[in-house]
Design a protein around this motif. Structure first.
Motif, PDB file in Angstrom:
ATOM      1  N   ALA A 318       0.839  -1.206   0.000  1.00 21.95           N
ATOM      2  CA  ALA A 318       0.000   0.000   0.000  1.00 21.95           C
ATOM      3  C   ALA A 318       0.872   1.254   0.000  1.00 21.95           C
ATOM      4  O   ALA A 318       0.580   2.234  -0.702  1.00 21.95           O
ATOM      5  N   ARG A 322       1.521   4.435  -3.025  1.00 24.12           N
ATOM      6  CA  ARG A 322       1.300   5.872  -2.790  1.00 24.12           C
ATOM      7  C   ARG A 322       2.622   6.619  -2.956  1.00 24.12           C
ATOM      8  O   ARG A 322       3.198   7.113  -1.975  1.00 24.12           O
ATOM      9  N   ALA A 492      -3.512   3.428 -10.611  1.00 25.00           N
ATOM     10  CA  ALA A 492      -3.449   3.695  -9.169  1.00 25.00           C
ATOM     11  C   ALA A 492      -3.789   2.423  -8.397  1.00 25.00           C
ATOM     12  O   ALA A 492      -4.531   1.561  -8.881  1.00 25.00           O
ATOM     13  N   TYR A 493      -3.276   2.333  -7.178  1.00 21.85           N
ATOM     14  CA  TYR A 493      -3.433   1.130  -6.354  1.00 21.85           C
ATOM     15  C   TYR A 493      -4.312   1.437  -5.141  1.00 21.85           C
ATOM     16  O   TYR A 493      -4.172   2.475  -4.512  1.00 21.85           O
ATOM     17  N   GLN A 494      -5.214   0.499  -4.823  1.00 18.53           N
ATOM     18  CA  GLN A 494      -6.021   0.633  -3.602  1.00 18.53           C
ATOM     19  C   GLN A 494      -6.245  -0.738  -2.983  1.00 18.53           C
ATOM     20  O   GLN A 494      -6.704  -1.671  -3.653  1.00 18.53           O
ATOM     21  N   ASP A 495      -5.912  -0.858  -1.704  1.00 14.43           N
ATOM     22  CA  ASP A 495      -6.200  -2.079  -0.959  1.00 14.43           C
ATOM     23  C   ASP A 495      -7.670  -2.035  -0.569  1.00 14.43           C
ATOM     24  O   ASP A 495      -8.114  -1.121   0.127  1.00 14.43           O
ATOM     25  N   LEU A 496      -8.427  -3.027  -1.004  1.00 15.27           N
ATOM     26  CA  LEU A 496      -9.875  -3.028  -0.816  1.00 15.27           C
ATOM     27  C   LEU A 496     -10.323  -3.749   0.450  1.00 15.27           C
ATOM     28  O   LEU A 496     -11.493  -3.663   0.831  1.00 15.27           O
ATOM     29  N   TYR A 506      -7.276  -6.118  -3.968  1.00 19.37           N
ATOM     30  CA  TYR A 506      -6.903  -4.750  -4.301  1.00 19.37           C
ATOM     31  C   TYR A 506      -7.298  -4.425  -5.732  1.00 19.37           C
ATOM     32  O   TYR A 506      -7.636  -5.314  -6.530  1.00 19.37           O
ATOM     33  N   SER A 507      -7.264  -3.134  -6.029  1.00 20.17           N
ATOM     34  CA  SER A 507      -7.626  -2.683  -7.376  1.00 20.17           C
ATOM     35  C   SER A 507      -6.488  -1.888  -7.985  1.00 20.17           C
ATOM     36  O   SER A 507      -5.663  -1.302  -7.284  1.00 20.17           O
ATOM     37  N   ARG A 508      -6.450  -1.883  -9.328  1.00 19.08           N
ATOM     38  CA  ARG A 508      -5.577  -1.019 -10.100  1.00 19.08           C
ATOM     39  C   ARG A 508      -6.476  -0.274 -11.084  1.00 19.08           C
ATOM     40  O   ARG A 508      -7.231  -0.897 -11.829  1.00 19.08           O
ATOM     41  N   LYS A 514     -10.592  -0.389 -14.771  1.00 15.93           N
ATOM     42  CA  LYS A 514     -10.331  -0.860 -13.405  1.00 15.93           C
ATOM     43  C   LYS A 514     -10.157  -2.372 -13.398  1.00 15.93           C
ATOM     44  O   LYS A 514     -10.925  -3.102 -14.036  1.00 15.93           O
TER      45      LYS A 514
END
Length: 565
Positions: A318, A322, A492-496, A506-508, A514
């Motif tokens: 994560a 960022r 972009a990266y997001q831990d779901l 997670y998503s990219r 997406k």
């Protein structure tokens, strides 16, 4: 050659994206990859023979571990001639053939640049130790000391003193690694000129860049003061705190790298996470990427191998997702020549789970933020070696550490040996497992330079290539998916689901595109629910898909899926 206005800019002067951001890089450890002449040692002709294998996997860049002339005290990381090929590996003509064949297949080559230190057999050091009046004396770091005692309390990164007293020279030289690897004095402009000449020599031959070994250590603390007890717990942070490090990297970029369309990746040993952008921000004109060690240190405390929670891995990824600078770029790796096998470390290498977990961690590797590096055999799910005793280790680091930890510090030998088995570098250096013939098809010699993992009859390239559902084919398919979905490269990266103890979800996302990545990082199956799954389309999975009903699905142990959302 195409120049670059910045070390890590996203777009080159010709308007194209930086190629190394979209590359998939395959590391070859030449000694263990493929022996073509039957002497038991891997060589350049063996690499040439296997180039189609790498191309078919989908990798487009090869990183070669050192191929230069060396007495081989540290498997080539002790170089005695930077402009010559080690005879065991072949000739310069062989290297030129490798470059030509790789280019014809659309594969780039990057080399290992080892310039923090040389071999003690390098002519520079031989002249340096011969006389205090030698013009090469200042190529290295010498200090006088009373009665041969070390000039300070600095330890080698592998244990013992970082100084070796030379009776003939009447003083001690610095070596942050083994005594056979004296450190160069980068404060001497003549040393930097020598390094730049070496770089130009290989770049003019067409190589596409360098992995820079121990590059964060090239600038030394000028006072050479003793370390405090607290600093001695992690001396690498002192080694990497030299005052001119960034000056020397910028000089390297301005004098050499900016004149070629190449990539650089530095080994960021001793760097904290907040320091990484100082190297990779394009405005600073230093490096393109670095290898940070957060992930591969997740299961170690000093020399100890320790258990690790998935939450720790998630936090590291994560944070990497960022970037503090929009121009910073990551590397993604789990395996290399200095690390144990990924499936034995992050997965489960026992027969019921090995293939599934190898595919699961491959899914993680190829969908994270940054340029992925695959190490030879990782695409087969190769595992750690079995070790019965210290004699099974070949690594020069092992006896040095054993002497420092067990004999001098009183560390429990059984506990130290257990950690060595799990974390030792030799795990990655056993010969590549090509087929089920003797010595895994690596060599026709009676005995290879290092022992073959006995599980080669079950784990080998020939078998993987023949099975559509093998680890190899999953790697190949994932690389194709990565190229199909730009979000997996630039998104972009997001831990779901950061709090789940077994699921990595997670998503990219890039603009409106997406991708979702769902991985069960455990040996147990269970039901998992997320509304995001209800409308997502499955792209790839490492096992038969159980389907999703209203966002609810069953996950098998080590099941991994990629969705388009």
């Amino acid at each position: 050659m195409i120049g670059r206005s910045g070390a890590a800019s996203d777009v080159r002067p010709d308007g194209a994206r930086a190629w190394w951001k979209e590359a998939v890089i395959y590391e070859i450890y030449p000694r263990s990859f493929k022996d073509q002449n039957g002497d038991g040692i891997g060589d350049i002709p063996g690499i040439i023979d296997k180039l189609p294998y790498i191309r078919d996997l989908g990798a487009d860049t090869i990183w070669l571990a050192p191929i230069f002339q060396s007495p081989n005290r540290d498997n080539g990381y002790d170089i005695s001639d930077y402009k010559a090929i080690m005879p065991e590996f072949g000739t310069m003509s062989d290297f030129d053939r490798l470059m030509a064949r790789a280019s014809a297949l659309g594969i780039r080559i990057i080399l290992d640049l080892v310039v923090n230190h040389t071999s003690d057999q390098h002519p520079w050091f031989q002249k340096s130790r011969a006389s205090k009046d030698s013009p090469y004396r200042d190529y290295y770091i010498w200090r006088d000391s009373a009665h041969g005692h070390p000039p300070n309390n600095w330890p080698s990164a592998w244990g013992g003193s970082a100084w070796t007293f030379e009776q003939s020279a009447g003083s001690s030289y610095l070596h942050l690694f083994s005594r056979y690897q004296p450190d160069l004095n980068w404060d001497n402009p003549a040393v930097r000129e020598e390094v730049f000449s070496i770089m130009k020599f290989w770049l003019d031959k067409g190589v596409s860049g360098f992995r820079m070994d121990a590059i964060t250590m090239i600038s030394k603390m000028p006072s050479f003061r003793d370390m405090s007890p607290e600093e001695l717990k992690a001396p690498e942070y002192v080694y990497a705190a030299g005052p001119h490090l960034h000056d020397y990297l910028r000089e390297m970029n301005d004098r050499v790298l900016s004149h070629y369309d190449v990539m650089t990746v530095g080994e960021a040993y001793g760097m904290r996470a907040q320091d990484i952008p100082l190297f990779t921000d394009s405005a600073r004109r230093e490096l393109d990427m670095v290898f940070a060690f957060d992930i591969v240190h997740v299961d170690r405390q000093g020399w100890r191998k320790v258990a690790w929670p998935l939450s720790k891995l998630k936090e590291i990824y994560a944070a990497a997702g960022r970037p503090s600078s929009p121009d910073s770029w990551n590397t993604v790796f789990l395996d290399n020549h200095d690390q144990p096998r990924a499936v034995s470390r992050f997965g489960n290498d026992t027969p019921p789970f090995r293939e599934a977990s190898a595919k699961a961690i491959a899914t993680m590797l190829l969908t994270q933020c940054g340029t992925p590096f695959i190490y030879q055999g990782e695409e087969l799910g190769m595992t750690n070696l079995p070790f019965d005793g210290l004699d099974d280790f070949e690594d020069v680091q092992v006896p040095i550490e054993w002497d420092a930890k067990v004999k001098r510090q009183g560390v429990d030998p059984e506990a130290f040996f257990e950690s060595l088995k799990g974390l030792g570098r030799d795990n990655a250096r056993s010969p590549m497992q090509w087929d089920t013939t003797r010595n895994a098809g690596f060599t026709t010699a009676h005995k290879p330079w290092y022992r073959v993992n006995p599980n080669y009859t079950e784990i080998n390239a020939q078998d993987c290539l023949q099975k559509p559902d093998s680890v190899y084919h999953h790697f190949r398919d994932l690389i194709a998916v990565r190229r199909k979905y730009p979000a997996l490269v630039h998104g972009a990266y997001q831990d779901l689901d950061p709090n789940h103890s077994a699921v990595f979800f997670y998503s990219r996302q890039l603009d409106k595109s997406k991708v979702l990545v769902l991985i069960n990082m455990s040996d147990r199956g269970f039901t998992y629910e997320s509304p995001l799954l209800a409308t997502a389309s499955l792209v790839i999975s490492n096992m038969k898909h159980h389907g999703v009903a209203k966002g609810v699905t069953w996950l098998e142990p080590w099941e991994a899926r990629v969705y388009a959302a």
